[in-house]
Design an enzyme around this catalytic site. Structure first.
Site, PDB file in Angstrom:
ATOM      1  N   CYS A  11       0.813  -1.230   0.000  1.00 44.20           N
ATOM      2  CA  CYS A  11       0.000   0.000   0.000  1.00 44.20           C
ATOM      3  C   CYS A  11       0.841   1.272   0.000  1.00 44.20           C
ATOM      4  CB  CYS A  11      -0.942   0.007   1.200  1.00 44.20           C
ATOM      5  SG  CYS A  11      -1.938  -1.482   1.286  1.00 44.20           S
TER       6      CYS A  11
ATOM      7  N   HIS B 121      -3.431   6.953   3.047  1.00 43.00           N
ATOM      8  CA  HIS B 121      -3.827   5.639   2.545  1.00 43.00           C
ATOM      9  C   HIS B 121      -5.227   5.320   3.069  1.00 43.00           C
ATOM     10  CE1 HIS B 121      -3.953   1.542   1.449  1.00 43.00           C
ATOM     11  NE2 HIS B 121      -3.691   1.054   2.650  1.00 43.00           N
TER      12      HIS B 121
ATOM     13  N   ASN C 188     -10.196  -0.343   0.167  1.00 39.58           N
ATOM     14  CA  ASN C 188      -8.734  -0.257   0.166  1.00 39.58           C
ATOM     15  C   ASN C 188      -8.208  -0.841  -1.148  1.00 39.58           C
ATOM     16  OD1 ASN C 188      -6.000  -0.591   0.529  1.00 39.58           O
ATOM     17  ND2 ASN C 188      -6.157  -1.453   2.595  1.00 39.58           N
TER      18      ASN C 188
HETATM   19  O1  UT7 Z   1      -3.603  -1.714   3.848  1.00 41.30           O
HETATM   20  C1  UT7 Z   1      -3.589  -2.346   5.085  1.00 41.30           C
HETATM   21  C2  UT7 Z   1      -4.720  -3.302   5.151  1.00 41.30           C
HETATM   22  N1  UT7 Z   1      -5.276  -3.696   6.404  1.00 41.30           N
HETATM   23  C3  UT7 Z   1      -5.747  -2.871   7.365  1.00 41.30           C
HETATM   24  O2  UT7 Z   1      -5.589  -1.697   7.347  1.00 41.30           O
HETATM   25  C4  UT7 Z   1      -6.499  -3.537   8.487  1.00 41.30           C
HETATM   26  C5  UT7 Z   1      -6.550  -2.702   9.726  1.00 41.30           C
HETATM   27  N2  UT7 Z   1      -7.533  -3.241  10.638  1.00 41.30           N
HETATM   28  C6  UT7 Z   1      -8.867  -2.992  10.517  1.00 41.30           C
HETATM   29  O3  UT7 Z   1      -9.287  -2.258   9.639  1.00 41.30           O
HETATM   30  C7  UT7 Z   1      -9.791  -3.608  11.534  1.00 41.30           C
HETATM   31  O4  UT7 Z   1      -9.013  -4.298  12.512  1.00 41.30           O
HETATM   32  C8  UT7 Z   1     -10.852  -4.575  10.923  1.00 41.30           C
HETATM   33  C9  UT7 Z   1     -11.858  -3.782  10.096  1.00 41.30           C
HETATM   34  C10 UT7 Z   1     -10.169  -5.620  10.051  1.00 41.30           C
HETATM   35  C11 UT7 Z   1     -11.607  -5.261  12.049  1.00 41.30           C
HETATM   36  O5  UT7 Z   1     -12.223  -4.287  12.884  1.00 41.30           O
HETATM   37  P1  UT7 Z   1     -12.006  -4.350  14.461  1.00 41.30           P
HETATM   38  O6  UT7 Z   1     -12.790  -3.257  15.033  1.00 41.30           O
HETATM   39  O7  UT7 Z   1     -10.530  -4.364  14.734  1.00 41.30           O
HETATM   40  O8  UT7 Z   1     -12.685  -5.720  14.810  1.00 41.30           O
HETATM   41  P2  UT7 Z   1     -12.052  -6.959  15.594  1.00 41.30           P
HETATM   42  O9  UT7 Z   1     -11.071  -7.687  14.736  1.00 41.30           O
HETATM   43  O10 UT7 Z   1     -11.606  -6.484  16.946  1.00 41.30           O
HETATM   44  O11 UT7 Z   1     -13.340  -7.869  15.761  1.00 41.30           O
HETATM   45  C12 UT7 Z   1     -14.462  -7.466  16.573  1.00 41.30           C
HETATM   46  C13 UT7 Z   1     -15.559  -8.496  16.392  1.00 41.30           C
HETATM   47  C14 UT7 Z   1     -15.047  -9.924  16.485  1.00 41.30           C
HETATM   48  O12 UT7 Z   1     -16.044 -10.680  17.140  1.00 41.30           O
HETATM   49  P3  UT7 Z   1     -15.887 -11.047  18.711  1.00 41.30           P
HETATM   50  O13 UT7 Z   1     -14.611 -11.823  18.804  1.00 41.30           O
HETATM   51  O14 UT7 Z   1     -15.857  -9.734  19.416  1.00 41.30           O
HETATM   52  O15 UT7 Z   1     -17.125 -11.843  18.977  1.00 41.30           O
HETATM   53  C15 UT7 Z   1     -14.950 -10.368  15.054  1.00 41.30           C
HETATM   54  O16 UT7 Z   1     -15.098 -11.762  14.891  1.00 41.30           O
HETATM   55  O17 UT7 Z   1     -16.129  -8.370  15.090  1.00 41.30           O
HETATM   56  C16 UT7 Z   1     -16.122  -9.642  14.432  1.00 41.30           C
HETATM   57  N3  UT7 Z   1     -15.988  -9.417  12.991  1.00 41.30           N
HETATM   58  C17 UT7 Z   1     -17.032  -9.194  12.193  1.00 41.30           C
HETATM   59  N4  UT7 Z   1     -18.346  -9.084  12.428  1.00 41.30           N
HETATM   60  C18 UT7 Z   1     -19.148  -8.819  11.390  1.00 41.30           C
HETATM   61  C19 UT7 Z   1     -14.838  -9.391  12.255  1.00 41.30           C
HETATM   62  N5  UT7 Z   1     -15.142  -9.142  10.959  1.00 41.30           N
HETATM   63  C20 UT7 Z   1     -16.484  -9.013  10.898  1.00 41.30           C
HETATM   64  C21 UT7 Z   1     -17.378  -8.742   9.841  1.00 41.30           C
HETATM   65  N6  UT7 Z   1     -18.693  -8.650  10.131  1.00 41.30           N
HETATM   66  N7  UT7 Z   1     -16.961  -8.554   8.572  1.00 41.30           N
END
Ligand code: UT7
Length: 337
Positions: free
Chosen positions: A122, A264, A294
């Site tokens: 990225c 980004h 992204n």
């Molecule tokens: O160019 C670089 C590319 N990557 C990035 O920039 C990624 C950076 N990270 C992020 O953008 C975020 O970490 C995510 C969008 C990937 C995830 O958001 P988050 O607020 O960090 O969520 P989390 O991983 O802490 O998950 C919270 C909850 C989990 O459930 P539990 O364990 O609390 O029951 C996940 O299983 O949300 C759940 N979850 C979802 N729920 C509905 C994870 N993905 C999803 C989804 N829909 N798509």
């Protein structure tokens, strides 16, 4: 003659197909997984993204790159034969051999140019523009085409709901040219960094020379992106803020004097946290991730192009671009448009 480098034209291109959050939710139910539109909007800011039809030759990585490049050249008042050098930033190349830069060269007919790819994920577009600037300052090249383009939909694991909601396809391009050293519209400052110790935060284990794609590894999706989203989020906020502040510091420029910030486009919450740390109000921040998600190396040139075209970024204004990506790579670049 002492010289400087200047961005003289930008362009962008996207595939036709829009994939909404509801479309993804519906797709995931086929694998017994759940997500919903509101969750994706609240956690990322993304509403929809574009997805290439790779059966359509007009929507391959190099074809999208070529469309973006042709627009950038036209806006710079240049022809393909004017280009000395092509720098193509991508982590989803058309082919491993030859480089996507060479495919693009053939498509746009840039016969005089020499062409190379950069893989800084990225951060690729910023790495590309900094590299272009250095070739210009050394006197090696005068007119350089920098492209940032991706077809990430091919690298996404569509069974992983934390990943497949984030990414999209698209291409952006910029023409970077030599100008006299004192010229006001020029690249003013930049800062690049990498930390290979963080390579496991976002990587594709199989498909390179290190790990062949066998049927077993294919079934485990090891040829697709693996990501530690939570950890990457924290590192992103830290590195983006650091790169932005260091780039401004090199010029002794307080953030408040900056006209525009083009970060980004990974996650709206990351962007808001960085803007707050750097001391920038959100009305100075260019956003396009709501419509494109992204697009890795393409996020910055496409957002930049949109803001130049719709008249938000005006001649003489200062613009700070800032990125992080797999590697972990990061970098920022400040220029006057
Ligand atoms: O160019 C670089 C590319 N990557 C990035 O920039 C990624 C950076 N990270 C992020 O953008 C975020 O970490 C995510 C969008 C990937 C995830 O958001 P988050 O607020 O960090 O969520 P989390 O991983 O802490 O998950 C919270 C909850 C989990 O459930 P539990 O364990 O609390 O029951 C996940 O299983 O949300 C759940 N979850 C979802 N729920 C509905 C994870 N993905 C999803 C989804 N829909 N798509």
């Amino acid at each position: 003659m002492e010289s400087a480098a200047r961005i003289t034209g930008t362009g962008s291109a996207f595939p036709e197909r829009r994939m909404t959050n509801d479309d993804i939710a519906q797709e995931l139910t086929r694998f017994g997984l759940k997500t919903d539109n509101q969750w994706i909007i609240d956690r990322t800011g993304i509403i929809e993204r574009r997805i290439s039809n790779i059966q359509n030759p007009a929507e391959t990585n190099s074809s999208l790159g070529a469309r973006a490049a042709e627009i950038a050249l036209e806006r710079a008042g240049r022809k393909p034969e004017d280009i000395d050098q092509i720098i193509y930033a991508t982590c989803s190349p058309d082919t491993l051999l030859p480089s996507t830069a060479c495919w693009l060269q053939k498509k746009i007919g840039a016969r005089r140019a020499w062409a190379m790819d950069i893989n800084a994920a990225c951060s690729g577009f910023i790495y590309g523009v900094v590299t272009a600037e250095q070739f210009i300052l050394s006197g090696y090249s005068r007119t350089i085409l920098v492209v940032g383009a991706e077809v990430l939909s091919q690298l996404v694991n569509w069974h992983d709901r934390t990943i497949c909601i984030l990414f999209g396809d698209g291409a952006g391009a910029a023409v970077v040219e030599q100008v006299p050293a004192g010229y006001s519209q020029r690249i003013l400052s930049s800062y690049l960094s990498s930390d290979g110790n963080l390579s496991n935060l976002l990587h594709i284990p199989a498909g390179g020379s290190n790990l062949e794609v066998t049927p077993e590894r294919y079934a485990q999706n090891l040829h697709k992106m693996q990501m530690n989203g939570r950890e990457l989020f924290k590192v992103a906020v830290r590195t983006l803020s650091e790169c932005a502040l260091r780039t401004l510091e090199k010029l002794h420029m307080p953030a408040i004097k900056l006209d525009w910030f083009v970060p980004h486009q990974a996650n709206l919450r990351i962007i808001e946290a960085v803007a707050s740390r750097v001391g920038l109000p959100m009305d100075k921040v260019i956003i396009n991730l709501d419509r494109y998600g992204n697009t890795s190396a393409a996020t910055i040139p496409t957002a930049l192009d949109e803001a130049i075209r719709d008249g938000r970024i005006r001649k003489g204004q200062t613009v700070l671009m800032d990125a992080f990506g797999s590697g972990l790579t990061a970098g920022a670049l400040l220029f006057r448009w």
